[in-house]
Design a protein around this motif. Structure first.
Motif, short mmCIF file in Angstrom:
data_model
loop_
_atom_site.label_atom_id
_atom_site.label_comp_id
_atom_site.label_asym_id
_atom_site.label_seq_id
_atom_site.Cartn_x
_atom_site.Cartn_y
_atom_site.Cartn_z
N PRO A 113 0.79 -1.23 0.00
CA PRO A 113 0.00 0.00 0.00
C PRO A 113 0.82 1.28 0.00
N ALA A 114 2.15 1.19 -0.12
CA ALA A 114 2.97 2.40 -0.09
C ALA A 114 2.65 3.30 -1.28
N VAL A 115 2.42 4.57 -0.99
CA VAL A 115 2.17 5.57 -2.04
C VAL A 115 3.20 6.69 -1.87
N PRO A 116 3.56 7.37 -2.97
CA PRO A 116 4.62 8.39 -2.90
C PRO A 116 4.28 9.53 -1.94
N THR A 117 3.00 9.84 -1.82
CA THR A 117 2.58 10.95 -0.96
C THR A 117 1.18 10.69 -0.45
N THR A 118 0.89 11.25 0.70
CA THR A 118 -0.47 11.17 1.23
C THR A 118 -1.17 12.53 1.12
N THR A 119 -0.60 13.38 0.29
CA THR A 119 -1.22 14.68 0.01
C THR A 119 -1.91 14.61 -1.34
N ALA A 120 -3.19 14.89 -1.36
CA ALA A 120 -3.97 14.76 -2.58
C ALA A 120 -3.76 15.96 -3.49
N GLU A 121 -3.58 15.68 -4.79
CA GLU A 121 -3.52 16.76 -5.78
C GLU A 121 -4.93 17.25 -6.12
N VAL A 122 -5.88 16.33 -6.13
CA VAL A 122 -7.27 16.69 -6.41
C VAL A 122 -7.94 17.11 -5.10
N PRO A 123 -8.51 18.31 -5.01
CA PRO A 123 -9.15 18.75 -3.76
C PRO A 123 -10.36 17.89 -3.41
N ALA A 124 -10.68 17.84 -2.13
CA ALA A 124 -11.81 17.05 -1.67
C ALA A 124 -13.11 17.53 -2.31
#
Length: 777
Positions: A145-156
C-alpha cells in the motif's frame, strides 16, 4: 512506444486474480497453467448416489460468546503491531482486528483491516491463521500500500463533485454527500493509489435507499470504483403461515415487536416515516394473515429475522449477523417516496437494518423468508469477508446470499413455505408465474429487468456482467455441490441441473455444502475474492472439514468444474485438459500435462498416437520434441495414480506444414495486460539473408488490437519493427499481414515475434492472446 523485453508467457485460462494465499498447506489443490480447450474427447464417469461426508471435528469452528469474541479481538489488537512486524509490513502500516474465528483444535483465524499512514487501505485486508500446524496468511491483495505521498492533488471538493455526478450517472436520484470525502489508499486494482472515497446517499431507480461508495484517484480524478452498498432483491410477499415470534411486554401491559432472545431485534412500521415507528399491540396477537392488516407484513419480517438468526446460531454458533449479540431491525411498508410503494427489499450496513416494500401495487409486502434470509446474509458477508465493489466480488456476494437463503428455508422446514432451491417461487413478480431465480439452472429465469439472463457458467467475461446475473454461477455451483447434476425431484419440485463439460456431479447434501461455504466465507475469503478465489477458499474449507483426500474435497472441485471453473476429478484424478491448438513441423513443442490426485503416490503418464516426433515423459507428463510430419493425430493421454486408478483424455491434434517458403508457429501465447510476450519460430533450409519483403502475418485476439506494438527479433538479436502503436481505434482482434525489410540479417535460426500490450493504463481488462503467426520468404 518501445516494447520492453519479457520472456514468453504460457497460455493460461484466465488473468491473475487479486486474492492470494501464501504458505498454503498440503491440502491446497495444484492448479495447472494449461487451459481447457475445445475439441477434447469424451471423459466419462458413472454417477453415484449422494456422497456421505464426515467432517473433521478439529477443524469445526467453535461457538464463542460475544464477550469472549470481544476479548479475543482486544488481545489481537494489543498484539497487532508485533503481528505487522512478523508479516514484514511497512513502517507506516497498521493492522486493525475485525473478526475472529476459533477452531476446536485451537486454530485462530483473525481477520484484519489495514491502514497506511493512518489512511484506510481498500483491498488491504488479510486473514492470519494460527494453530498447531503453524501460521499461514490469506491476503486480499499482494500489492504493497505504499504511495509516494499522502497529500492529494485533487481537492476534496472536486472529488465530491465528481462522485455526485458519477452516482447520478448510475441512477442515484436526489444524490448528496453527507460527509466529506475521506482519503484512502486503493490497492484493489493491483496498484497502490492515493484516492478519495465519497459516500453518496439518495434514492435508487426502484425507490430503494441508495448508499453509493465512489472512489476517485486523488491525483488524476479517475473513478476507480462506483458501487451501490445497499443490497436489494426483487420479490413480493410469501407468507409463512401461523408462526411464533418474539415480542416484549411493556409496563402498561401492551406489547411491542421487540425480540428479547435475538439481540432485541425490532420491527418498525415505515408507512408514515422512513425512520419507522415500533409496532405495538394490546393482546400480543399480531396480524391476520392478509396484506390488509399492516401487522401481517411485520409478522413475516420478524419471523424472517428470527429464523435467519436461529439458523446461524444453531448451525454455526453465530450470535447474530455481526456475531456480537446485537440485533438488527426491520422496517416494513417502506416507500420509495411518500405515497409510492417500494417493490423491493434491501439490507443496509449503515443502519444495520432490513427495509421491506409492499410491491409495485402496494398490496404485496416483500417479506418472504428466502428474501429476508438473502438480505441478512449480506450483513453476515459484510461482517466477515467484506466482499468488495470490484470484479466478481459483488456477484459472489449475491450468490452467497442465495445459497444461505436456501439453507435457511430448509432449516426452517415450514410446511407453509416448502423448502426449495428457488427464490420467491410463489410470487408472480414478472407476471409470468415463475420464480425470480433457479439455482439448478439459473438461465431458466430468462431475461431480467436489466436486460440479461443469469449466467449458468463462469468465463473470463463474468466480471463484466451485472452482479445479480453473474451470481448465477455461484448459485449453480452450490446447487451442484449440495444435490448434484441431472434430473431429480426434491420436496415435489423437479430439477434438472446441467454441467458445462457434460460430466456428472455427485452432491454432498445441503448441510455439508453449507458448512463448506460458511467456513470458506468466514475463514478464507477476503474483500477481493472472485470466483477463482472462491474455488480456492472452498477447497481449503473442504480440506479442513473432510481432508484433502476425501470425496467431499473432490465434490467441491467437481461442482466448480461443472460451472466451468478449474479441474474436476474422475477416478480420483484431476487433470487440466492440454492445449490442443495445432503445432507445426520443424517447430519445437513443449507442453506439460498437469494433473493431481486425491490419492497418495506419484502419477504416471503415457500417450498413444502423439504427432510423429513427439514423446511424453512418464514421470512429469511433459510432451516435447519436434513434429516432422503434418496430419491429424487421434491422441490419447492416460494418467495413472498411485493406487492404479486411471483417467484418459482423447483429442485430435493437428500438425500443419512449416518450411520451404512458409514458416508458422500456431501455438497460443497469453499477452499479459500491459506486458510483453515472445513466440519463437525456427527457420531451417534458407541460406543467406532474409528478404527485403518478408511477409509477417499475425493473429491476435484483444479488445484493443491496434494498441499492440509488434517487433520481429532476428536470430542475431536484431529488432525489426513490424507494427507501431495505434491508430487509437476501438476494434477487437488483429489479423493482418505486414511487409518488413529483413535483408540485413540471415534467415536461418530462431526468430521471435514480440508483442507488447500498449493499451493505456487507465483500462483494466483481461489479457489478449497471440493465436499464431507466420513468415513467408
Amino acid at each position: 512506444m518501445n516494447s520492453p523485453t519479457s520472456s514468453a508467457a504460457p497460455r493460461r485460462p484466465h488473468r491473475q486474480r487479486l486474492a492470494v494465499t501464501v504458505a498454503l498447506t498440503a491440502a491446497a489443490l495444484t492448479l495447472s497453467a494449461l487451459p481447457a480447450t475445445a475439441g477434447t474427447g469424451p471423459d466419462t464417469a458413472a454417477p453415484t448416489a449422494q456422497l456421505r461426508v464426515k467432517a473433521n471435528p478439529a477443524h469445526q469452528a467453535t461457538s464463542i460468546t460475544p464477550a469472549h469474541r470481544k476479548q479475543l479481538l482486544a488481545e489481537k489488537a494489543d498484539k497487532a503491531p508485533a503481528t505487522a512486524r512478523t508479516l514484514k509490513l511497512g513502517a507506516h502500516e497498521k493492522l486493525i482486528p475485525k473478526d475472529v474465528v476459533l477452531d476446536a483444535d485451537g486454530t485462530v483465524h483473525t481477520r484484519y483491516d489495514r491502514t497506511y499512514a493512518g489512511l484506510p487501505v481498500i483491498g488491504g485486508d488479510l486473514v492470519v491463521h494460527e494453530g498447531p500446524a503453524g501460521r499461514t496468511v490469506t491476503y486480499a491483495s499482494q500489492t504493497a500500500p505504499a504511495v509516494p505521498t499522502t497529500t492529494a492533488e485533487v481537492p476534496a471538493a472536486t472529488a465530491k463533485k465528481t462522485a455526485l455526478g458519477k452516482a447520478a450517472d448510475q441512477g442515484t436520484r436526489k444524490a448528496k454527500a453527507g460527509k466529506a470525502p475521506r482519503l484512502v489508499v486503493w490497492t484493489a486494482g493491483g496498484k497502490a493509489r492515493l484516492a478519495w472515497q465519497t459516500v453518496v446517499t439518495g434514492v435508487q431507480k426502484d425507490g430503494s435507499p441508495s448508499e453509493r461508495h465512489v472512489v476517485t484517484d486523488a491525483a488524476s480524478e479517475t473513478v476507480l470504483a462506483n458501487a451501490e452498498h445497499i443490497r436489494s432483491a426483487e420479490g413480493r410477499s410469501l407468507y409463512s403461515g401461523t408462526v411464533t415470534i418474539g415480542s416484549t411486554r411493556r409496563d402498561d401491559g401492551s406489547y411491542e415487536l421487540v425480540d428479547p432472545q435475538r439481540g432485541g431485534h425490532r420491527t418498525l412500521d415505515a408507512t408514515a416515516t422512513s425512520a419507522g415507528v415500533l409496532f405495538t399491540d394490546t393482546d400480543d396477537v399480531w396480524g391476520d394473515g392478509t396484506a390488509a392488516d399492516p401487522q401481517t407484513a411485520a409478522v413475516d419480517a420478524a419471523y424472517g429475522a428470527q429464523t435467519t438468526w436461529d439458523f446461524y446460531h444453531d448451525r454455526f454458533g453465530r450470535n447474530g449477523i455481526a456475531d456480537d449479540g446485537r440485533g438488527s431491525y426491520s422496517r416494513v411498508h417502506y416507500q420509495a417516496t411518500p405515497g409510492v410503494p417500494l417493490a423491493n427489499a434491501n439490507w443496509q450496513d449503515g443502519c444495520f437494518c432490513m427495509s421491506y416494500g409492499d410491491g409495485a401495487d402496494g398490496k404485496h409486502p416483500v417479506t418472504s423468508l428466502d428474501i429476508a434470509a438473502h438480505e441478512m446474509a449480506h450483513g453476515v458477508t459484510s461482517a466477515t469477508a467484506g466482499l468488495g465493489d470490484f470484479g466478481e466480488s459483488p456477484a459472489l456476494n449475491e450468490a452467497i446470499s442465495d445459497m444461505m437463503a436456501a439453507a435457511v428455508e430448509f432449516h426452517a422446514d415450514n410446511p407453509a413455505d416448502v423448502p426449495d432451491y428457488l427464490m420467491a417461487e410463489l410470487d408472480d413478480l414478472h407476471g409470468d408465474g415463475k420464480p425470480i431465480r433457479y439455482m439448478d439452472e439459473p438461465s431458466k429465469a430468462g431475461i431480467s429487468a436489466v436486460g440479461y439472463a443469469p449466467l449458468d457458467y463462469w468465463s473470463p467475461e463474468t466480471k463484466n456482467a451485472e452482479a445479480h446475473m453473474a451470481a448465477g454461477v455461484g448459485a449453480h455451483f452450490f446447487y451442484l455441490l449440495a444435490e448434484g447434476s441431472g434430473k431429480k425431484t426434491i420436496n415435489g419440485v423437479a430439477y434438472d441441473s446441467p454441467t458445462y463439460d457434460g460430466l456428472p456431479v455427485t452432491g454432498i447434501g445441503l448441510t455439508s455444502a453449507t458448512d463448506v461455504m460458511y467456513r470458506a466465507l468466514t475463514v478464507y475469503m477476503t474483500s477481493t475474492t472472485d470466483y477463482p478465489g472462491a474455488r480456492t477458499a472452498t477447497l481449503r474449507a473442504a480440506a479442513d472439514l473432510y481432508g484433502a483426500q476425501s470425496d467431499g474435497y473432490e465434490a467441491v472441485a467437481n461442482a466448480w468444474a461443472g460451472v466451468n471453473l478449474g479441474i474436476g476429478y474422475v477416478n480420483h484424478i484431476g487433470v487440466e485438459r492440454p492445449a490442443t491448438e495445432p503445432v507445426a513441423t520443424g517447430q519445437p513443442v513443449s507442453r506439460r500435462i498437469v494433473a493431481s490426485s486425491t490419492r497418495p503416490g506419484a502419477l504416471a503418464y503415457s500417450a498413444r498416437s502423439l504427432p510423429r516426433g513427439l514423446s511424453i515423459d512418464p514421470a512429469s507428463g511433459l510432451i516435447s520434441g519436434t513434429p516432422d510430419k503434418a496430419g491429424e493425430y487421434d491422441t490419447a493421454i492416460t494418467i495413472t495414480n498411485g493406487e492404479g486408478d486411471t483417467r484418459t483424455l482423447a483429442f485430435t491434434w493437428t500438425v500443419v506444414e512449416s518450411g520451404g517458403h512458409y514458416f508458422t508457429n500456431p501455438t497460443h501465447f497469453v499477452i499479459p495486460e500491459h506486458g510483453t510476450v515472445e513466440s519463437p519460430m525456427v527457420v531451417r533450409g534458407r541460406p543467406g539473408s532474409a528478404p527485403s519483403d518478408l511477409k509477417v502475418t499475425v493473429d491476435i485476439t484483444h479488445p484493443f488490437g491496434l494498441a499492440m506494438v509488434i517487433d520481429l527479433v532476428a536470430p542475431d538479436g536484431t529488432v525489426v519493427p513490424v507494427k507501431p502503436w495505434g491508430p487509437w481505434v476501438l476494434g477487437p482482434d488483429l489479423h493482418a499481414t505486414y511487409t518488413v525489410d529483413a535483408s540485413a540479417v540471415s534467415a536461418v535460426g530462431t526468430w521471435k515475434l514480440r508483442v507488447f500490450d500498449g493499451t493505456p493504463g487507465i483500462f483494466d481488462m483481461d489479457e489478449g492472446e497471440l493465436q499464431g503467426w507466420s513468415m513467408s520468404f
